[in-house]
Scaffold this motif. Structure first.
Motif, PDB file in Angstrom:
ATOM      1  N   LEU A   1       0.813  -1.119  -0.146  1.00 15.89           N
ATOM      2  CA  LEU A   1      -0.116   0.081   0.001  1.00 15.89           C
ATOM      3  C   LEU A   1       1.129   1.136   0.009  1.00 15.89           C
ATOM      4  O   LEU A   1       0.460   2.292  -0.751  1.00 15.89           O
ATOM      5  N   GLY A   2       1.918   1.119   0.658  1.00 16.13           N
ATOM      6  CA  GLY A   2       2.927   2.358   0.984  1.00 16.13           C
ATOM      7  C   GLY A   2       3.477   2.637  -0.630  1.00 16.13           C
ATOM      8  O   GLY A   2       3.805   3.638  -1.045  1.00 16.13           O
ATOM      9  N   ALA A   3       3.937   1.627  -1.165  1.00 18.83           N
ATOM     10  CA  ALA A   3       4.525   1.507  -2.497  1.00 18.83           C
ATOM     11  C   ALA A   3       3.786   2.180  -3.607  1.00 18.83           C
ATOM     12  O   ALA A   3       4.140   3.098  -4.277  1.00 18.83           O
ATOM     13  N   ALA A   4       2.353   1.660  -3.576  1.00 19.08           N
ATOM     14  CA  ALA A   4       1.589   2.137  -4.382  1.00 19.08           C
ATOM     15  C   ALA A   4       0.982   3.712  -4.099  1.00 19.08           C
ATOM     16  O   ALA A   4       1.162   4.499  -5.136  1.00 19.08           O
ATOM     17  N   SER A   5       0.942   3.999  -2.905  1.00 20.27           N
ATOM     18  CA  SER A   5       0.610   5.354  -2.625  1.00 20.27           C
ATOM     19  C   SER A   5       1.788   6.255  -2.874  1.00 20.27           C
ATOM     20  O   SER A   5       1.556   7.308  -3.481  1.00 20.27           O
ATOM     21  N   GLY A   6       3.166   5.776  -2.657  1.00 20.89           N
ATOM     22  CA  GLY A   6       4.405   6.616  -2.954  1.00 20.89           C
ATOM     23  C   GLY A   6       4.425   6.946  -4.540  1.00 20.89           C
ATOM     24  O   GLY A   6       4.611   8.099  -5.166  1.00 20.89           O
ATOM     25  N   ALA A   7       3.741   5.890  -5.500  1.00 18.81           N
ATOM     26  CA  ALA A   7       3.964   6.156  -6.907  1.00 18.81           C
ATOM     27  C   ALA A   7       2.774   7.319  -7.172  1.00 18.81           C
ATOM     28  O   ALA A   7       3.484   8.138  -8.063  1.00 18.81           O
ATOM     29  N   VAL A   8       1.806   7.209  -6.519  1.00 15.08           N
ATOM     30  CA  VAL A   8       0.776   8.200  -6.869  1.00 15.08           C
ATOM     31  C   VAL A   8       1.492   9.515  -6.355  1.00 15.08           C
ATOM     32  O   VAL A   8       1.299  10.705  -7.204  1.00 15.08           O
ATOM     33  N   ALA A   9       1.892   9.632  -5.450  1.00 13.46           N
ATOM     34  CA  ALA A   9       2.481  10.918  -4.805  1.00 13.46           C
ATOM     35  C   ALA A   9       3.654  11.521  -5.604  1.00 13.46           C
ATOM     36  O   ALA A   9       3.559  12.648  -6.102  1.00 13.46           O
ATOM     37  N   GLY A  10       4.430  10.780  -6.035  1.00 12.18           N
ATOM     38  CA  GLY A  10       5.302  11.040  -7.132  1.00 12.18           C
ATOM     39  C   GLY A  10       4.896  11.359  -8.566  1.00 12.18           C
ATOM     40  O   GLY A  10       5.367  12.637  -8.918  1.00 12.18           O
TER      41      GLY A  10
END
Length: 468
Positions: free
Chosen positions: A321-330
């Motif tokens: 979930l963190g990796a996916a959220s980080g991708a969207v934030a970037g």
């Protein structure tokens, strides 16, 4: 109401206190000028009679635009990629994050909002955004696509292609807002609110930034939608979360994502489709498009690394979930900056944006106590603000950026970027409060407690996502 105003004030102050910033005199995107294609019997420029030397520059400037088949093919592909990132990308990303009993309701909201806004864009949205008007909104000269034909050009591509590309931006943005009030809003309220919101919030901000309006005149830089799409949607989602109130049981019972596999698939489709979103905003297959391509990839990858590193450091385990959220934030952070900064700047922007968003969805959300179901404000709002302000810094030539307009300093450009952020926060915040109130009076915002406990899939749509 006091809580809403206090949160909006805090966010505005955050924008004003953000990184040191600057002011530009160029518009983010050139105002769209539509010209007709050269008719078949028109003489090519090379065959025209020789003109006096002093008249040549003026004649060259007056030469009509011609269709570029390469750019046209490129923009058609970019448009389809943005559709992909919305349906199914955004729908699956959100659908996996909610509880199983609300999966279909979120898919339905994103899917139908995308369809509704597409029609409204053709009716009046395109005209009000991209035709001559005032500093806030355009006119109705192209309402119902009046005057646009297969021969109409926008730069070197058919105007039909340009308006469809922009249509998908307009249809995607309210789909993002859905995450703020997911699992508790009436379907009828979603449709009425998004129709009104696109009319009174999205269109004015888009015109101000991309249509030659107020922020374009100031020289604000927003290559692909940091203010127009992400800050805009983030603020509307935050206001909606506050006005609808928390979900039943929020803070007292666990509400984990029901299907992280769906969320990962959705995030991956968002990542792929975002290349159409960002690279397509150049409106041409050229060297700048290549720079936007690498910037988008690097910022997103850096944000993934940043988010899971922070989780590893502070929580002991990195999460999908963190990796996916980080991708969207970037992806969000690089959106306004991708055409103005260099590759190394994009890594810095993406990496730092992951920490800003992680702080937003944990510390800020917890401190203020709002229930933004899928963290639209924490990811899209805050990363959008960070990216918009960071653009003013990282576009400096010494940091690998394209540089500033003549006479503009880093401080001046950052100031302009902050003004654009604050204008978006205030405009959309006030408009959203008013529109939610109107929708509440007309159809009501929130489903009953009984419906919410049972789940919106069956109570609102009479279907279930899974038959197991």
């Amino acid at each position: 109401m006091k809580k809403i105003l206090s949160v909006l004030s805090l966010v505005a102050l955050m924008g004003l206190a953000a990184t040191p910033v600057a002011y530009a005199e160029e518009t983010v995107t050139e105002t769209v000028t539509v010209t007709e294609t050269v008719t078949p019997d028109a003489a090519p420029a090379a065959e025209a009679p020789a003109a006096p030397a002093e008249a040549a520059p003026a004649e060259a400037a007056a030469a009509p635009a011609t269709l570029d088949v390469g750019n046209t093919a490129f923009m058609i592909i970019a448009t389809v990629l943005v559709i992909l990132m919305t349906i199914p990308g955004l729908a699956l990303f959100y659908g996996g994050l909610v509880r199983q009993k609300n999966m279909l309701s979120v898919l339905m909201q994103v899917f139908v909002v995308f369809s509704l806004i597409s029609v409204l864009w053709a009716a009046y949205g395109y005209s009000l955004t991209f035709t001559e008007g005032n500093m806030i909104v355009g006119g109705l000269s192209k309402a119902f696509l009046s005057g646009i034909t297969t021969d109409s050009l926008s730069g070197t591509i058919p105007e039909y292609v340009f308006l469809t590309f922009q249509m998908i931006f307009a249809a995607l943005t309210p789909g993002l807002i859905v995450g703020g009030f997911a699992e508790r809003i009436k379907f009828s309220a979603v449709l009425l609110f998004t129709a009104l919101w696109v009319t009174f919030a999205y269109i004015p901000i888009a015109h101000m930034v991309w249509g030659g309006g107020y922020l374009a005149e100031l020289g604000a830089k927003d290559f692909a939608g940091g203010t127009v799409v992400h800050i805009n949607a983030g603020v509307a989602a935050l206001v909606g979360a506050l006005m609808l109130g928390k979900r039943i049981g929020y803070g007292k019972e666990a509400m984990p994502p029901h299907n992280l596999v769906m969320t990962m698939i959705g995030a991956s489709l968002l990542w792929v489709g975002w290349f159409g979103f960002n690279v397509g905003s150049e409106l041409a297959a050229d060297a700048t498009a290549g720079m936007v391509l690498i910037n988008t990839q690097l910022a997103t990858a850096a944000a993934v690394i940043g988010w899971i590193f922070a989780e590893w450091l502070f929580r002991g385990k990195p999460s999908m979930l963190g990796a996916a959220s980080g991708a969207v934030a970037g992806l969000v952070a690089i959106t306004p900056a991708c055409g103005f900064i260099g590759p190394m700047g994009s890594i810095i922007l993406g990496f730092t944006a992951s920490f800003v968003s992680l702080w937003g969805v944990t510390k800020l959300k917890g401190a203020l106590g709002y229930d933004d179901s899928l963290d639209v404000f924490g990811v899209h709002g805050l990363a959008g603000i960070w990216g918009a302000v960071g653009t003013g810094v990282l576009m400096a030539p010494g940091l690998g950026g394209v540089g500033y307009a003549e006479g503009v300093t880093m401080g001046g450009q950052v100031t302009t970027q902050i003004i654009a952020v604050v204008v978006t926060l205030i405009w959309t915040g006030v408009v959203s409060v008013i529109l939610y109130k109107i929708v509440d009076v007309v159809v009501g915002l929130r489903v009953s407690e009984e419906y919410e406990r049972e789940g919106l899939d069956t109570t609102e749509h009479g279907e279930r996502a899974y038959s197991l």
